[in-house]
Write an enzyme that holds these catalytic residues in place. Structure first.
Site, PDB file in Angstrom:
ATOM      1  N   ASP A  84      36.661  49.703  33.522  1.00 39.73           N
ATOM      2  CA  ASP A  84      36.339  50.441  32.224  1.00 39.73           C
ATOM      3  C   ASP A  84      37.009  49.430  31.072  1.00 39.73           C
ATOM      4  O   ASP A  84      37.987  49.178  30.970  1.00 39.73           O
ATOM      5  CB  ASP A  84      37.079  51.638  32.185  1.00 39.73           C
TER       6      ASP A  84
ATOM      7  N   ASP B   3      33.088  51.494  27.195  1.00 41.17           N
ATOM      8  CA  ASP B   3      33.675  52.633  26.160  1.00 41.17           C
ATOM      9  C   ASP B   3      33.030  52.578  24.920  1.00 41.17           C
ATOM     10  O   ASP B   3      33.071  51.498  24.305  1.00 41.17           O
ATOM     11  CB  ASP B   3      35.089  52.726  26.390  1.00 41.17           C
TER      12      ASP B   3
ATOM     13  N   GLU C  25      28.971  54.192  27.167  1.00 47.79           N
ATOM     14  CA  GLU C  25      29.166  55.462  26.659  1.00 47.79           C
ATOM     15  C   GLU C  25      28.299  55.506  25.362  1.00 47.79           C
ATOM     16  O   GLU C  25      28.877  55.003  24.555  1.00 47.79           O
ATOM     17  CB  GLU C  25      30.856  55.649  26.733  1.00 47.79           C
TER      18      GLU C  25
ATOM     19  N   HIS D  75      37.362  62.228  32.184  1.00 44.85           N
ATOM     20  CA  HIS D  75      38.581  62.242  31.827  1.00 44.85           C
ATOM     21  C   HIS D  75      38.528  62.768  30.356  1.00 44.85           C
ATOM     22  O   HIS D  75      39.566  63.325  29.888  1.00 44.85           O
ATOM     23  CB  HIS D  75      38.996  60.765  31.850  1.00 44.85           C
ATOM     24  N   ASP D  76      37.410  62.972  29.740  1.00 42.67           N
ATOM     25  CA  ASP D  76      37.194  63.407  28.250  1.00 42.67           C
ATOM     26  C   ASP D  76      36.618  64.864  28.365  1.00 42.67           C
ATOM     27  O   ASP D  76      36.582  65.453  27.224  1.00 42.67           O
ATOM     28  CB  ASP D  76      36.149  62.830  27.524  1.00 42.67           C
TER      29      ASP D  76
END
Length: 562
Positions: free
Chosen positions: A98, A199, A256, A331-332
């Site tokens: 990531d 990200d 993302e 995770h968000d």
């Protein structure tokens, strides 16, 4: 359609700080991930995506990087990483990193130099501006509340941060910054990593001149998506990264990219674009928000027709032109069984139904740690239990605005990112087998009933259902490459569709709620020979296929010949 390994893969996302701790400090680590590789291999996943493990002061759980080529002390050493990579490859799996290219930590040496003086050679590595009218340079609002600008009294200027003030945005107009980042990406690829999740990649370009956003409501700040999301130059920069670095490796890339629809997504993932393999879209993640513009916190109930519209569009627009990344959790986001299923009396069947959906769509399925055992949202009772910077900022902001405590906590319980960040529930021992120390965030109190050890023992568990789904995907080409067609488009409880390729088809029937609707299929299925591949209930003997009475959250997948 080109057949590629990353299209046929299933990805498992690990949030390292909450996955497995091996040294008793209450924080997950790289050795913990290595110790659970056999578990992931048994589950059947092909790619492990690990959230940031780079050196970081941890203001945003590793998404604030202070050294791209070093490992966070709490997670271990570079030797631990090298061993993890070797062990992943030894099991025939791949490792995806990531990587945050939009911003760094304010403790990164580049930023420390940049902030030291206006004439420092690295000043232009970040975005600095003079204020205007005794305030910030413009009215943009941060994703974490407040202005995107932080004042620095030493140099009497502001720096831009789309996220936390500890995450200053890099200046992608600076060729030296681009070269530095390319070299770093190349360094990891030479190490042998198998890909990247980029990200916030949609935000690396900001509108020329950094103008104020239109502010019809006359608020202090405005979430100015159109001025810092998915701007045209992002594609030029990604093509440059691809042509100079990524092209030379057989890797997997996912971006993302919030704020876009499938047509825009093709600019990133189209087969001729030379940019990314796939992107994470967020349209289905905003179905339970009043509007994307107001952010995620203001809740409205979601409905199935909206979900069908969003997902069907992505399935059809990208078919034969690009590739989807399919997910419910990360995770968000809150836990899917608490958000789109029923985490009480129908937790097991609704978790299986949601899994069936993600694994039978066209695109690469992503599993978030704990999803495969049906982990639920956190059951925290106080704001002091939360650790997420976004949540804590929201609490302070809305508290000052006079929002009552009970409304505020209901909002946070529903949507806080910490719902996904409680420790992985391995067994029924203290702290769910995650750590022998005090965990960095509280363990969900339901860990004694919901854990891997219990799921392993029960052949009808959510875990074993995931194993069967993943195995089916590997056995049937149609599940990977088949063309999607929506059935019963106006049904408010049932989501049904087919996938077809060559002479093979599958029929997927999903009841998204706790009622018992009757599924009347189109006449084309009347005389077809069908085979039930998987279901989350035992079949009813002698039932009439043309009029199926579905049970709460029932899922069925049939195979048929065209």
């Amino acid at each position: 359609m080109k057949e590629r390994w990353w299209k046929e893969s299933v990805v498992y996302q690990i949030y390292p700080v909450s996955f497995k701790d091996t040294n008793g400090d209450g924080i997950g680590d790289l050795r913990g991930i290595t110790s659970k590789l056999d578990y992931l291999k048994e589950l059947g996943v092909d790619v492990i995506w690990v959230c940031p493990i780079y050196k970081s002061p941890n203001h945003d759980n590793g998404y604030d990087i202070s050294d791209y080529c070093a490992i966070m002390d709490e997670f271990g050493t570079m030797e631990d990483f090298d061993r993890l990579l070797r062990e992943v490859h030894a099991r025939g799996m791949k490792l995806m990193m990531d990587l945050v290219l939009n911003h760094t930590s304010d403790e990164h040496p580049w930023f420390i130099e940049s902030a030291s003086s206006k004439d420092n050679p690295k000043r232009d590595y970040y975005i600095w501006r003079k204020g205007k009218n005794d305030g910030p340079p413009n009215n943009w609002e941060s994703y974490f509340s407040g202005s995107v600008w932080e004042y620095d009294d030493k140099t009497d200027e502001y720096y831009l941060h789309l996220y936390s003030k500890h995450q200053p945005d890099l200046n992608w107009e600076n060729e030296t910054v681009i070269e530095e980042l390319h070299n770093m990406v190349h360094w990891w690829l030479k190490k042998g990593v198998d890909g990247f999740r980029f990200d916030a990649i949609a935000h690396i370009v900001k509108a020329q001149g950094l103008p104020d956003a239109v502010n019809l409501s006359n608020t202090k700040t405005v979430r100015a998506y159109e001025l810092f999301s998915n701007l045209e130059k992002v594609h030029t920069l990604l093509q440059n990264l691809n042509d100079k670095v990524l092209y030379f490796y057989d890797i997997m890339t996912v971006g993302e990219t919030s704020g876009l629809g499938p047509e825009q997504a093709l600019d990133y993932v189209g087969d001729t674009r030379r940019e990314l393999n796939m992107v994470f879209q967020f349209e289905h993640m905003f179905l339970d928000a009043v509007s994307p513009g107001s952010g995620k916190w203001d809740y409205k109930p979601w409905n199935l027709l909206d979900l069908k519209k969003v997902m069907s569009l992505w399935q059809t627009v990208l078919h034969n032109s690009g590739w989807n990344a399919n997910y419910w959790n990360n995770h968000d986001q809150p836990r899917s069984v608490s958000r789109f299923g029923n985490d009480k009396e129908y937790r097991v069947v609704s978790a299986k139904m949601l899994a069936t959906f993600i694994h039978t769509l066209e695109g690469t399925p992503y599993i978030y740690q704990g999803e495969e055992i049906g982990m639920t949202n956190a059951d925290f009772s106080s704001i002091t239990d939360y650790r997420d910077v976004e949540t804590l900022n929201l609490y302070q902001e809305r508290k000052l605005a006079g929002v009552p405590e009970n409304e505020l906590m209901a909002m946070i319980k529903r949507k806080s990112r910490d719902n996904a960040r409680t420790p992985m529930q391995w067994d029924a021992t203290e702290n769910a087998g995650f750590t022998t120390g005090k965990p960095w965030i509280k363990v969900n109190s339901n860990y004694k009933e919901i854990n891997v050890a219990e799921a392993h023992k029960d052949p009808n568990s959510i875990y074993h259902y995931y194993r069967r789904l993943i195995a089916l995907r590997k056995q049937h080409k149609v599940i990977v490459y088949g063309e999607y067609k929506l059935l019963l488009p106006l049904h408010t409880e049932i989501y049904a569709y087919t996938r077809t390729v060559e002479e093979e088809g599958i029929l997927v029937i999903l009841n998204f709620f706790d009622g018992e609707p009757v599924c009347e299929l189109p006449s084309e299925f009347k005389d077809k020979a069908i085979e039930l591949l998987i279901s989350n209930y035992e079949p009813v003997p002698g039932e009439q296929f043309s009029k199926l009475k579905l049970r709460p959250y029932e899922a069925r997948v049939y195979k048929y010949n065209i």
